[in-house]
Design a protein around this motif. Structure first.
Motif, short mmCIF file in Angstrom:
data_model
loop_
_atom_site.label_atom_id
_atom_site.label_comp_id
_atom_site.label_asym_id
_atom_site.label_seq_id
_atom_site.Cartn_x
_atom_site.Cartn_y
_atom_site.Cartn_z
N LEU A 236 97.63 -84.88 -34.84
CA LEU A 236 98.39 -84.28 -33.77
C LEU A 236 98.51 -85.23 -32.59
CD1 LEU A 236 99.91 -81.85 -32.70
CD2 LEU A 236 97.74 -80.88 -31.92
N ALA A 237 97.44 -85.99 -32.30
CA ALA A 237 97.49 -86.95 -31.20
C ALA A 237 98.58 -87.98 -31.44
CB ALA A 237 96.13 -87.63 -31.04
N ARG B 141 94.68 -80.93 -29.77
CA ARG B 141 95.19 -82.30 -29.82
C ARG B 141 94.04 -83.30 -29.84
NH1 ARG B 141 94.43 -87.06 -26.77
NH2 ARG B 141 96.31 -88.35 -26.86
N ASN B 142 93.02 -83.09 -29.01
CA ASN B 142 91.90 -84.03 -28.95
C ASN B 142 91.09 -84.05 -30.25
OD1 ASN B 142 92.60 -84.78 -26.37
ND2 ASN B 142 91.00 -83.60 -25.36
N VAL C 283 101.96 -86.32 -30.82
CA VAL C 283 102.21 -86.19 -29.38
C VAL C 283 102.60 -87.53 -28.78
CG1 VAL C 283 101.12 -85.67 -27.17
CG2 VAL C 283 100.73 -84.16 -29.12
#
Length: 446
Positions: free
Chosen positions: A163-164, A157-158, A167
């Protein structure tokens, strides 16, 4: 009104205190709210912590006093039959960061952090715990059961802005904030046997230290041993049904209003410390909000009379060192390269007058200069700064004083902050890496 926390500490309050305007319902919880005397100390600038949300908005609606008025209206029936989800109360509590500043700096010692916990518990009882709150609150259990997969997900994620953002849309965790990387696990190294020259201490290694900064526990152990103490990590009781899971103070659960889960953690902790309480063995903690929960919130979790004794034997790392130095303990330290530091105190350290101990311990390092930043809350405040809707407010709190001071510090100036979330905020907002005082003292050991 059925409450989730124990408010009996307020059961004698109210006699002759008509000015307080104790609400008609809510029992002792109402009395805890009514201690406010409307002197507006929560609506000020300058020194101190209180009130971080007022300081960034300059709007009295985001002060402790305004929150008290909203709670009084709720408990007096002015906000309808379901007051804990009424827009007025929700708006009043929106930017409360549970900093404990009001408990220390308000002349009436309004404990808005505890009041907020009850408020969230009441909401959760009616509507269930939201998914994001359940994730943040259950972090100790999730890290124990799913550490490997979670570590991979966090790194993925990071590293992926796409993706961030996904989320953020799904869970409301800000895409602008990196999630801390999971680097450790439960400490499994063999424990030292026996006592040192000055006896033995039990080291309470909290969830954040276990899984994110195990080097802090290692540093604290080395410093304590150098000072003459045998060090053992506090372990669950032998009959604990989850004996392999590290102990937890319940702070993450309390912050999300998950009171019953916090009580379960509190009971595990009380069972684990029972032999130490009987033997008079000191319990030393590293994370301010976690260790100080043993001396504060545990009184509200109905954990029995031994909580009072625990409060006398539980110390922050620097508090213990200061106490022992007053009894003749010495620690051989050497000068450090650069010879100076900028220090940020965790809100709970300030609220419980623990900064004096930090100042004294730092003064032991030869040829060392340090400056304590006169700042309110760093703005991270646990999960608050991770929440998408609160990211801007979190950054604004940091920009009041802390982050500008860190950016202005010379490159060879060390940045010291005991709070895990404080170090996270400093790294995100300035690019500088702050260290725990235990790591600083480890570096200075002669």
């Amino acid at each position: 009104m059925k409450t989730h926390l124990d408010w009996s500490a307020y059961d004698t309050y109210g006699a002759g205190d008509a000015y307080a305007g104790i609400p008609a319902t809510g029992g002792n919880y109402a009395k805890a709210v009514a201690v406010c005397m409307n002197n507006h100390q929560c609506q000020r600038e300058g020194r101190g912590v209180m009130c971080p949300s007022y300081r960034i908005t300059h709007d009295p609606a985001h002060s402790t006093g305004a929150r008290v008025k909203a709670f009084k209206a709720a408990l007096n029936g002015e906000l309808g039959d379901d007051p804990f989800v009424h827009p007025d109360l929700v708006a009043a509590m929106e930017l409360c960061v549970s900093c404990k500043g009001c408990k220390k700096e308000c002349p009436s010692a309004v404990d808005m952090t505890l009041i907020k916990t009850e408020y969230l518990a009441q909401k959760n009882e009616r509507y269930g715990v939201p998914l994001r709150a359940r994730l943040f609150g259950s972090l100790p259990a999730l890290l124990h059961r799913w550490r490997g997969p979670l570590s991979l997900l966090v790194r993925w994620r990071n590293a992926s802005p796409w993706l961030a953002r996904r989320v953020e849309r799904w869970l409301g965790i800000s895409a602008r904030r990196p999630i801390p990387t999971i680097v450790g696990g439960p400490l499994t190294a063999p424990q030292p046997v026996g006592e040192g020259e000055r006896g033995k201490v039990l080291l309470f290694v909290d969830t954040f230290t276990h899984y994110y900064t195990p080097e802090v526990a290692e540093a604290a152990s080395e410093v304590l041993r150098a000072a003459g103490y045998g060090v053992e990590v506090l372990r669950p009781a032998a009959d604990d049904s989850e004996s392999e899971r590290p102990l937890c103070c319940g702070r993450t659960y309390l912050s999300q209003g998950m009171v019953e889960a916090a009580k379960r953690e509190g009971k595990r902790m009380m069972a684990a410390v029972a032999p130490a309480l009987a033997a008079g063995t000191p319990i030393v903690g590293l994370e301010p909000s976690c260790l100080l929960a043993l001396r504060d919130e545990f009184y509200s979790l109905s954990l029995g009379p031994d909580v009072a004794q625990l409060g006398k034997q539980a110390f922050l790392f620097e508090e213990f060192l200061m106490r022992e130095a007053n009894k003749g303990m010495t620690l051989k330290l050497r000068p450090l390269p650069g010879g100076r530091a900028l220090v940020h105190g965790h809100c709970h350290q300030k609220a419980f007058a623990a900064m004096k101990a930090l100042r004294k311990v730092l003064a032991w390092i030869p040829e060392f200069e340090f400056e304590i930043v006169d700042a309110s809350c760093c703005g991270m405040s646990g999960s608050f700064g991770m929440e998408a809707e609160h990211y801007d407010a979190s950054q604004a709190m940091g920009e009041l004083a802390l982050l500008p001071a860190v950016r202005a510090a010379a490159e060879d100036t060390l940045i010291v902050a005991d709070g895990f979330s404080c170090r996270h905020q400093i790294a995100d907002g300035s690019g500088r890496q702050a260290i725990h005082v235990a790591v600083l003292l480890q570096r200075a050991l002669a």
